[in-house]
Design a protein around this motif. Structure first.
Motif, PDB file in Angstrom:
ATOM      1  N   ARG A 241       0.745  -1.075   0.002  1.00 57.55           N
ATOM      2  CA  ARG A 241      -0.082   0.269  -0.114  1.00 57.55           C
ATOM      3  C   ARG A 241       0.796   1.291  -0.107  1.00 57.55           C
ATOM      4  O   ARG A 241       0.662   2.153  -0.663  1.00 57.55           O
ATOM      5  CB  ARG A 241      -0.957  -0.101   1.254  1.00 57.55           C
ATOM      6  CG  ARG A 241      -2.481  -0.613   0.876  1.00 57.55           C
ATOM      7  CD  ARG A 241      -3.249  -0.356   1.919  1.00 57.55           C
ATOM      8  NE  ARG A 241      -2.760  -1.523   2.976  1.00 57.55           N
ATOM      9  CZ  ARG A 241      -2.641  -1.035   4.234  1.00 57.55           C
ATOM     10  NH1 ARG A 241      -2.902  -0.087   4.623  1.00 57.55           N
ATOM     11  NH2 ARG A 241      -2.247  -2.164   5.103  1.00 57.55           N
TER      12      ARG A 241
ATOM     13  N   ALA B  29       2.170   1.616  -3.558  1.00 59.00           N
ATOM     14  CA  ALA B  29       1.431   2.171  -4.255  1.00 59.00           C
ATOM     15  C   ALA B  29       1.052   3.777  -4.326  1.00 59.00           C
ATOM     16  O   ALA B  29       0.966   4.333  -5.416  1.00 59.00           O
ATOM     17  CB  ALA B  29      -0.138   1.507  -4.071  1.00 59.00           C
TER      18      ALA B  29
ATOM     19  N   LYS C 192       2.629   6.323  -7.247  1.00 59.99           N
ATOM     20  CA  LYS C 192       1.636   7.562  -7.774  1.00 59.99           C
ATOM     21  C   LYS C 192       2.445   8.810  -7.695  1.00 59.99           C
ATOM     22  O   LYS C 192       2.392   9.700  -8.723  1.00 59.99           O
ATOM     23  CB  LYS C 192       0.230   7.607  -6.903  1.00 59.99           C
ATOM     24  CG  LYS C 192      -0.509   8.504  -7.708  1.00 59.99           C
ATOM     25  CD  LYS C 192      -2.081   8.584  -6.900  1.00 59.99           C
ATOM     26  CE  LYS C 192      -2.723   9.557  -7.409  1.00 59.99           C
ATOM     27  NZ  LYS C 192      -4.064   9.716  -6.562  1.00 59.99           N
TER      28      LYS C 192
ATOM     29  N   PHE D  46     -14.868  23.660  -8.159  1.00 65.28           N
ATOM     30  CA  PHE D  46     -16.139  23.687  -8.169  1.00 65.28           C
ATOM     31  C   PHE D  46     -16.867  22.839  -7.172  1.00 65.28           C
ATOM     32  O   PHE D  46     -17.850  23.086  -6.636  1.00 65.28           O
ATOM     33  CB  PHE D  46     -16.461  23.124  -9.628  1.00 65.28           C
ATOM     34  CG  PHE D  46     -18.177  23.513 -10.207  1.00 65.28           C
ATOM     35  CD1 PHE D  46     -18.501  24.794  -9.874  1.00 65.28           C
ATOM     36  CD2 PHE D  46     -18.735  22.232 -10.405  1.00 65.28           C
ATOM     37  CE1 PHE D  46     -19.672  25.171 -10.448  1.00 65.28           C
ATOM     38  CE2 PHE D  46     -19.976  22.786 -10.761  1.00 65.28           C
ATOM     39  CZ  PHE D  46     -20.688  24.070 -10.836  1.00 65.28           C
TER      40      PHE D  46
ATOM     41  N   THR E 248     -16.473  18.056 -11.950  1.00 60.75           N
ATOM     42  CA  THR E 248     -17.721  17.521 -12.719  1.00 60.75           C
ATOM     43  C   THR E 248     -17.030  16.608 -13.898  1.00 60.75           C
ATOM     44  O   THR E 248     -16.021  17.195 -14.740  1.00 60.75           O
ATOM     45  CB  THR E 248     -18.561  18.493 -13.121  1.00 60.75           C
ATOM     46  OG1 THR E 248     -18.764  19.608 -12.160  1.00 60.75           O
ATOM     47  CG2 THR E 248     -19.807  17.983 -13.639  1.00 60.75           C
ATOM     48  N   PRO E 249     -17.097  15.554 -13.949  1.00 56.04           N
ATOM     49  CA  PRO E 249     -16.712  14.684 -15.194  1.00 56.04           C
ATOM     50  C   PRO E 249     -17.390  15.347 -16.334  1.00 56.04           C
ATOM     51  O   PRO E 249     -18.325  15.804 -16.742  1.00 56.04           O
ATOM     52  CB  PRO E 249     -17.303  13.218 -14.864  1.00 56.04           C
ATOM     53  CG  PRO E 249     -17.926  13.235 -13.674  1.00 56.04           C
ATOM     54  CD  PRO E 249     -18.126  14.728 -13.096  1.00 56.04           C
ATOM     55  N   GLY E 250     -16.356  15.435 -17.533  1.00 59.41           N
ATOM     56  CA  GLY E 250     -16.626  15.864 -18.645  1.00 59.41           C
ATOM     57  C   GLY E 250     -16.498  17.512 -18.740  1.00 59.41           C
ATOM     58  O   GLY E 250     -16.648  18.229 -19.657  1.00 59.41           O
ATOM     59  N   LEU E 251     -16.323  18.396 -17.654  1.00 61.74           N
ATOM     60  CA  LEU E 251     -16.229  19.736 -17.595  1.00 61.74           C
ATOM     61  C   LEU E 251     -14.862  19.956 -16.994  1.00 61.74           C
ATOM     62  O   LEU E 251     -13.874  19.861 -17.339  1.00 61.74           O
ATOM     63  CB  LEU E 251     -17.290  20.264 -17.098  1.00 61.74           C
ATOM     64  CG  LEU E 251     -18.573  20.290 -17.717  1.00 61.74           C
ATOM     65  CD1 LEU E 251     -19.804  21.014 -16.957  1.00 61.74           C
ATOM     66  CD2 LEU E 251     -18.690  21.184 -18.915  1.00 61.74           C
TER      67      LEU E 251
ATOM     68  N   LYS F  13     -11.852  17.806 -17.204  1.00 62.61           N
ATOM     69  CA  LYS F  13     -10.996  17.700 -18.107  1.00 62.61           C
ATOM     70  C   LYS F  13      -9.598  18.425 -17.870  1.00 62.61           C
ATOM     71  O   LYS F  13      -8.794  18.112 -18.836  1.00 62.61           O
ATOM     72  CB  LYS F  13     -11.607  18.702 -19.332  1.00 62.61           C
ATOM     73  CG  LYS F  13     -12.648  17.955 -20.165  1.00 62.61           C
ATOM     74  CD  LYS F  13     -13.004  18.695 -21.279  1.00 62.61           C
ATOM     75  CE  LYS F  13     -14.160  18.410 -21.652  1.00 62.61           C
ATOM     76  NZ  LYS F  13     -14.900  19.515 -22.621  1.00 62.61           N
TER      77      LYS F  13
ATOM     78  N   ILE G 142     -14.808  27.953 -13.079  1.00 56.65           N
ATOM     79  CA  ILE G 142     -14.491  28.119 -11.731  1.00 56.65           C
ATOM     80  C   ILE G 142     -13.346  26.977 -11.438  1.00 56.65           C
ATOM     81  O   ILE G 142     -12.328  27.235 -10.750  1.00 56.65           O
ATOM     82  CB  ILE G 142     -15.839  27.665 -10.777  1.00 56.65           C
ATOM     83  CG1 ILE G 142     -16.735  28.913 -10.965  1.00 56.65           C
ATOM     84  CG2 ILE G 142     -15.424  27.443  -9.385  1.00 56.65           C
ATOM     85  CD1 ILE G 142     -17.998  28.578 -10.191  1.00 56.65           C
TER      86      ILE G 142
END
Lengths: 201, 188, 191
Positions: free
Chosen positions: B27, B30, B34, B88, B115-118, B121, B161
């Motif tokens: 652990r 790991a 990263k 955000f 937020t995924p996709g916003l 990114k 934001i």
């Protein structure tokens, strides 16, 4: 009941997601992509098979009154084991599933199967039930994840199908999870109603 | 009756304790993998172990962790880990690499809840082409701002934001890195 | 004071436990067909969530961390919640039978409400202080109560609507929840 019949029964006729409507939180919360949905399904399946086997093995040793707490401890033990293994060997997966890993403990499917099936059947059928139910919600979650990913970002399992900018972002966000699942359940019901009609005719 | 529960819990406790100890090494590895992965993404060409020679500096009101990168004992840059609470949906943590002049060599978003996709990114967006990119810019001469705020970086479409918070973390990292470079030349 | 206000607004509106974090969906779908049931469930969850978060935070800070046994967190927390729910049931039965009739039926369902365990684990992950944890738990529970009551109100009206057969019941409820979640997205970015 033989092994494969039990699997079919638990996976299709009593599909945990589409028919029993159990374990909705991770079903909605971890299906922003097909891979995530499948990983969460497989992780839960692993715990379910182990806990079903263990509970079925110890069912005669446990007094009726402390049955539920003992089941909870057994399930929680396997969940914690899974969490440690993920942290050690699949940290990226652990990060993306987040809080939903420890919350497998309170997934109604596990306690439900323990109480309704494993505490009444032998170890082999309980494992079959675990595999069947697990298959049922893993396929359901993968499907839900794939639909959301396709409509939201134009890809399935990160393979691009059409340009991302054409996608409706809504489906990756929270509302899309509710709406998509609603439609999938409706489709499942429609198909099932159709097939029972065919059988009885 | 309660005995059965106690025994079950104790067995569970021992089992988990055993697995906990036997996976402790994996652990730790790991989580350090990263970090090392992120550092080698953002600075390159070093031959030391930046993690073992890490230090902290104070930049403004925050503590910044600095991972120095050296080659043949010469300082060729550093990676700075910083964060912003103004995302955000909460905290954004990044690791950014700087050369000794303060130019951005690269960055890596290590944790966020955008937020995924916003907002999510950001790990790719600011490496993009044209005025989206922050690579090669130097926040130490003028802090980076999104074009909406009169700056020079094009923020993520519909996620201003998140973009602002990302640049804030980057500016803090730059401040930390410059403080570190100043300190290390003074000590020589 | 401002800090607590931010926690409360965030937990109720911005990060609503049902619409943004997907926790507590089972009771959200299960007991939201009648407004009275929804209110009862919401209040019962509020009581359990606040007390259990208080107890689990204390256990985490004063037992698990000093003993370096954080790996027992999941087992210990769920046992505490289960025991607490049992105790509340017994106490309520003795002290106020009327209240027991109104709320008692919901209590056994709360043990497996993932929102309760979820909040207990989340406050330790976020490293909140004891007061912050309790305030967060209370606000989250209020968010849950609000979501449940709004949803039950809509579902009572929905029964009168002519919905295609396969969509009746849960599917249309989920789609309604999706539209509500969209409304709640309007709060995002505040606080």
């Amino acid at each position: 009941m033989n092994f494969f019949k039990t699997i079919y029964h638990s996976a299709v006729l009593e599909n945990p997601t589409f028919v029993l409507l159990l374990g909705m939180c991770p079903t909605l919360g971890t299906t922003s992509s097909a891979i995530n949905g499948m990983s969460m399904g497989l992780a839960t399946t692993g715990v379910l098979i182990c806990s079903n086997a263990a509970i079925s093995g110890i069912k005669n040793l446990v007094p009726d009154k402390v049955r539920i707490p003992v089941y909870i401890v057994v399930i929680a033990t396997f969940v914690t084991l899974l969490q440690m293994l993920l942290q050690a060997y699949a940290p990226a997966l652990n990060d993306s599933l987040g809080i939903f890993i420890p919350l497998i403990v309170v997934n109604c499917i596990l306690l439900g199967r323990a109480e309704a099936f494993a505490s009444r059947h032998n170890v082999a059928s309980s494992v079959a039930d675990g595999i069947g139910s697990g298959l049922g919600f893993t396929v359901a979650r993968t499907l839900l994840g794939a639909c959301r990913e396709l409509l939201g970002s134009g890809s399935i399992a990160s393979l691009s199908i059409y340009p991302e900018s054409w996608g409706a972002l809504l489906f990756i966000l929270a509302p899309g999870a509710f709406i998509m699942l609603g439609f999938l359940i409706a489709i499942y019901r429609y198909l099932q109603a159709k097939s029972t009609k065919k059988h009885s005719a | 009756m309660a005995g059965v529960l106690t025994i079950t819990t104790m067995i569970a406790g021992f089992l988990l304790g055993y697995v906990y100890r036997s996976t402790a090494e994996a652990r730790d590895k790991a989580s350090s993998d990263k970090l090392v992965g992120a550092i080698s993404q953002v600075v390159s060409g070093f031959d030391n172990d930046p993690v073992s020679s890490k230090t902290t500096v104070t930049a403004g009101s925050s503590q910044i962790t600095i991972y120095p990168a050296t080659h043949d004992g010469r300082l060729i840059g550093c990676a700075a880990e910083s964060s912003s609470d103004n995302g955000f949906s909460g905290k954004i943590t990044i690791v950014a690499g700087f050369d000794p002049d303060g130019n951005i060599l690269g960055y890596e978003v290590t944790s966020h809840a955008e937020t995924p996709g916003l907002g999510a990114k950001m790990n790719d967006w600011f490496r993009g082409t044209g005025s989206r990119s922050v690579i090669g810019r130097n926040p130490s001469s003028r802090p980076l701002k999104v074009s909406k705020d009169g700056g020079e970086v094009d923020g993520i479409t519909a996620a201003t934001i998140s973009s602002r918070a990302f640049l804030e973390a980057l500016n803090i990292a730059s401040e930390g890195a410059m403080t570190y470079f100043r300190q290390s030349t003074e000590n020589k | 004071m401002l800090e607590y206000l931010a926690i409360i607004i965030t937990a109720i509106f911005v990060n609503n436990i049902v619409f943004a974090q997907f926790l507590g969906i089972c009771p959200f779908l299960g007991v939201s067909s009648r407004l009275t049931n929804a209110t009862g469930m919401g209040i019962a969850v509020t009581v359990v969530m606040v007390i259990s978060t208080l107890v689990t935070s204390l256990l985490q800070n004063y037992v698990l961390v000093p003993l370096q046994m954080e790996y027992m967190q999941t087992i210990l927390f769920i046992l505490v919640i289960a025991a607490l729910v049992q105790m509340l049931e017994i106490i309520m039965k003795k002290v106020s039978p009327a209240l027991y009739v109104a709320l008692g039926v919901f209590l056994p369902l709360i043990t497996t409400n993932c929102a309760v365990l979820g909040v207990a684990i989340m406050v330790t992950q976020k490293g909140m202080s004891l007061t912050q944890s309790v305030v967060y738990a209370f606000a989250t529970a209020i968010g849950f109560l609000m979501a449940l009551v709004i949803f039950a109100g809509i579902r009572e009206q929905l029964e009168l609507a002519d919905v295609p057969r396969p969509m009746r019941g849960v599917p249309i409820a989920l789609i309604t929840a999706g539209i509500l979640a969209m409304a709640f997205m309007g709060f995002a970015g505040i606080g």
